[in-house]
Design a protein around this motif. Structure first.
Motif, short mmCIF file in Angstrom:
data_model
loop_
_atom_site.label_atom_id
_atom_site.label_comp_id
_atom_site.label_asym_id
_atom_site.label_seq_id
_atom_site.Cartn_x
_atom_site.Cartn_y
_atom_site.Cartn_z
N ALA A 176 44.48 36.89 46.43
CA ALA A 176 45.89 37.15 46.75
C ALA A 176 46.35 36.07 47.72
O ALA A 176 45.91 36.03 48.87
N ARG A 225 48.38 37.58 42.73
CA ARG A 225 46.94 37.30 42.65
C ARG A 225 46.69 36.25 41.57
O ARG A 225 47.33 36.25 40.52
N GLU A 265 36.33 40.63 40.28
CA GLU A 265 36.86 41.39 39.16
C GLU A 265 35.76 41.80 38.18
O GLU A 265 35.69 42.95 37.76
N GLU A 301 43.79 42.90 34.39
CA GLU A 301 45.21 42.96 34.76
C GLU A 301 45.32 42.79 36.27
O GLU A 301 44.71 43.54 37.04
N LEU A 302 46.10 41.81 36.69
CA LEU A 302 46.25 41.51 38.11
C LEU A 302 47.63 41.89 38.62
O LEU A 302 48.62 41.80 37.89
N GLU A 303 47.69 42.30 39.90
CA GLU A 303 48.97 42.53 40.54
C GLU A 303 49.66 41.18 40.78
O GLU A 303 49.03 40.14 40.79
N SER A 304 50.96 41.22 40.97
CA SER A 304 51.73 40.02 41.28
C SER A 304 51.19 39.37 42.56
O SER A 304 50.87 40.07 43.53
N SER A 358 39.53 37.12 41.82
CA SER A 358 40.95 36.86 42.02
C SER A 358 41.20 36.72 43.51
O SER A 358 40.44 37.24 44.33
#
Length: 291
Positions: free
Chosen positions: A136, A80, A237, A75-78, A134
């Motif tokens: 950013a 990334r 990750e 699960e990635l943050e917005s 990932s």
């Protein structure tokens, strides 16, 4: 490795005893492999490879499924972007932009949008590691290079193919193109593209043929962190173990892709025999101040 052995055996519709007999090992040995208490040595993996070939077991597809399943669990943050990286000896310490200067976009940390890009890159290296990463990108300065002649010329510059026009505005253009950017995004010159791009540089393919090859191959993208700021935006990750057995199948895919690229380049060369310019003609124009 234990899950791979199970899937291989299941694909061949064999129980552990039958599988052991095919490999000339004991039931207990196969049982230990599948319970993770032991790992097949190289000799055993060579035998498993031959058995898989005999029974048409799609091991490479099984590897891709393993990576896809692992990717889905992240699960990635917005902001990334999920990518893949292959390292010939593994990542140790801080991620830095320290690949060879003559890579496609110069020294940097290279990541791809497709697992196959990284897998075939590392298949010949015993200590190679595969990573899901990932980056950013929201706070990075990004250059997105289109899949056209600009991409090819930028690759030519970084691969040292433009030294004869050094000092010209043409050369300076590509030298400056990636400056002041943290991340470069562009098509990847993968196994399928290897022969095509080399054919262009060596003068047997025109720029028209090359651009049409780019369209036909539908290449994936590579993301290259070319500054330390770009590298600091990268996060590992997951590390995905890749066995010797899996690498044997990755080598097959790599070679098959090269053959496809060679065939495609030859076909396109015939269709665009004299349309466009050859690489040396482009450089000649640059020297003459026309480019």
């Amino acid at each position: 490795m234990q899950d791979l052995i199970k899937k291989i055996r299941s694909h061949m519709n064999m129980n552990q005893t039958e599988f052991a007999e095919k490999l000339n090992v004991t039931f207990a040995t196969v049982n230990r492999w599948e319970n993770g208490r032991a790992v097949p040595n190289k000799l055993a993996q060579d035998k498993i490879y031959d058995l898989c070939k005999e029974h048409n077991v799609p091991v490479y597809d099984i590897v891709l499924e393993k990576i896809e399943d692992a990717s889905k669990s992240i699960e990635l943050e917005s902001g990334r972007v999920l990518l893949y990286h292959g390292s010939k000896s593994g990542i140790e310490g801080k991620i830095e932009p320290k690949s060879r200067k003559q890579c496609d976009f110069g020294a940097g940390f290279y990541m791809g949008t497709e697992p196959s890009q990284a897998l075939t890159l590392i298949c010949d290296y015993e200590s190679a590691k595969f990573y899901i990463v990932s980056v950013a990108i929201d706070e990075l300065k990004v250059l997105d290079v289109p899949a056209d002649i600009e991409w090819a010329m930028l690759v030519a510059y970084h691969r040292g193919r433009m030294e004869t026009v050094k000092g010209t505005p043409f050369y300076d253009k590509y030298q400056a193109m990636t400056e002041e950017n943290d991340l470069v995004i562009g098509s990847i010159a993968n196994d399928r593209m290897f022969y095509v791009i080399d054919s262009f540089f060596q003068g047997s393919l025109t720029d028209e043929a090359l651009v049409n090859s780019l369209s036909a191959l539908e290449l994936g993208k590579q993301y290259v962190a070319v500054t330390q700021k770009g590298c600091d935006a990268v996060r590992i990750e997951k590390e995905i173990p890749i066995s010797y057995l899996e690498k044997l199948f990755m080598k097959e895919v790599s070679e098959a892709n090269r053959v496809k690229g060679t065939s495609l380049a030859n076909d396109i060369c015939k269709n665009y025999r004299r349309e466009g310019l050859y690489f040396d003609e482009i450089l000649e124009q640059a020297i003459g101040g026309k480019a």
